[in-house]
Design an enzyme around this catalytic site. Structure first.
Site, PDB file in Angstrom:
ATOM      1  N   GLU A  98       0.822  -1.220   0.000  1.00 39.88           N
ATOM      2  CA  GLU A  98       0.000   0.000   0.000  1.00 39.88           C
ATOM      3  C   GLU A  98       0.850   1.261   0.000  1.00 39.88           C
ATOM      4  O   GLU A  98       1.252   1.736   1.053  1.00 39.88           O
ATOM      5  CB  GLU A  98      -0.927   0.011   1.227  1.00 39.88           C
ATOM      6  CG  GLU A  98      -1.838   1.234   1.257  1.00 39.88           C
ATOM      7  CD  GLU A  98      -2.721   1.308   2.503  1.00 39.88           C
ATOM      8  OE1 GLU A  98      -2.434   0.601   3.486  1.00 39.88           O
ATOM      9  OE2 GLU A  98      -3.682   2.069   2.488  1.00 39.88           O
ATOM     10  N   LYS A 152      -2.658  -2.119  -2.976  1.00 41.80           N
ATOM     11  CA  LYS A 152      -3.676  -1.257  -2.360  1.00 41.80           C
ATOM     12  C   LYS A 152      -3.271   0.174  -2.646  1.00 41.80           C
ATOM     13  O   LYS A 152      -2.211   0.630  -2.203  1.00 41.80           O
ATOM     14  CB  LYS A 152      -3.770  -1.517  -0.851  1.00 41.80           C
ATOM     15  CG  LYS A 152      -4.799  -0.608  -0.183  1.00 41.80           C
ATOM     16  CD  LYS A 152      -5.292  -1.123   1.148  1.00 41.80           C
ATOM     17  CE  LYS A 152      -6.266  -0.114   1.754  1.00 41.80           C
ATOM     18  NZ  LYS A 152      -6.987  -0.624   2.916  1.00 41.80           N
TER      19      LYS A 152
END
Ligand code: 13P
Length: 341
Positions: free
Chosen positions: A178, A220
């Site tokens: 992420e 992500k």
């Protein structure tokens, strides 16, 4: 099945079409702030009760493939003593563990942070695997300003993400990488696209350089958004175009899925943007990756508002969660209808 095959299977499962991932991995500190915003005391028991409310929601598994948990939550349990991880597994929901240890200032780089948590990570991953976790999340944070992010900051965090991803795969755990480009700031949509492209290109260069199997990874990502203080209006269609163009320019087709964080947008705006992204994807004839939502605030804000810390509101709060999940599942198919809000 070999470890590689298992990781690829799990990565695909996590991005099953029309489902998303619930990010319930707020740190105790963040969760306490959310409790205090409701006028509630920042207590461990309230945090536990709130997580129990989320995970025992009937029908959760129809909309989510996985739930991201903080270390304190994966070690916690429901009223009847069932571990939260077991409760989720019984529903067919994958426990995902947040393994980074948050950010610290990047020494010599004012205004920038780096994510820590690599020390001892291999051992921790083994322990989380034994607790049932089959995916893990690590968040790096990039701030857009006139002088940031710097090349050094991007390189450092992407190298760290690649090292964490390699360790995850070694442990039989799917890394959910992420790199969050923050929404706060006064930057334009074009600048957000430029920065996000730069970050994602560097990230995939580092993942490949570290021999990470891209078919066993989930990205992500933030949506590509003009800064929260930017003076001009941007439409959901503009966001969709900038976001998909960014991915086309930076995310290799082997990656099975990209899931979005909500990043401080209102829940409605996050859903609307997801819907525009799905619509554009359909118009363009599809993309190599599955796209899905993995919101925290974008799913939980209405739940917390309905709950207010009261047992008598649990049903209403769970209904609010299901409603938000349904709307996002529709958005994931490009069929979101704002009049259902
Ligand atoms: P938000 O959706 O609130 O930005 O949180 C995303 C996240 O990364 C938590 O796992």
């Amino acid at each position: 099945m070999s470890n590689t095959e298992q990781l690829r299977e799990m990565a695909k499962t996590l991005v099953t079409p029309h489902k998303g991932i619930l990010a319930a991995d707020q740190s105790p500190r963040t969760m306490n702030k959310q409790l205090e915003a409701l006028g509630l005391p920042p207590e461990a028991e309230l945090r536990r009760k709130y997580r129990q409310l989320l995970f025992t929601t009937e029908g959760l598994q129809e909309y989510v493939t996985g739930v991201i948990l903080h270390d304190g939550t994966i070690r916690n349990h429901a009223d009847d003593g069932t571990e939260f991880s077991d409760l989720l597994i019984a529903k067919g929901v994958v426990p995902i563990i947040k393994v980074d240890k948050s950010t610290v200032p990047h020494t010599n780089f004012e205004g920038e942070v780096v994510t820590q948590g690599l020390d001892g990570l291999a051992d921790r991953l083994q322990e989380y695997y034994d607790m049932g976790a089959r995916a893990a999340k690590w968040r790096a944070v990039f701030t857009i300003s006139e002088n940031t992010p710097t090349e050094q900051n991007i390189l450092f965090d992407c190298m760290t993400l690649a090292r964490y991803a390699a360790l995850c795969q070694e442990a039989g755990i799917v890394p959910m990488v992420e790199p969050e480009v923050l929404f706060s700031g006064s930057h334009s949509l074009e600048r957000a696209e430029e920065v996000t492209t730069m970050v994602l290109q560097k990230l995939f260069e580092q993942l490949q350089w570290n021999n990470v199997d891209l078919e066993g990874v989930i990205l992500k990502s933030s949506m590509v958004l003009a800064g929260s203080e930017w003076s001009e209006q941007t439409s959901a269609a503009d966001v969709a175009q900038a976001t998909l163009r960014t991915f086309m320019n930076s995310v290799p087709p082997e990656v099975p899925g990209i899931v979005f964080l909500s990043g401080g947008q209102t829940p409605q705006r996050a859903t609307e943007n997801l819907d525009a992204i799905a619509e554009l994807e359909a118009q363009e004839g599809g993309f190599p990756w599955e796209l899905a939502f993995s919101f925290s605030r974008g799913l939980e804000q209405p739940v917390q508002e309905a709950w207010q810390g009261k047992d008598e509101n649990i049903e209403a709060a769970q209904a609010a969660l299901i409603k938000r999940l349904q709307l996002n599942s529709m958005a994931d198919q490009g069929t979101y209808d704002p009049s259902m809000e």
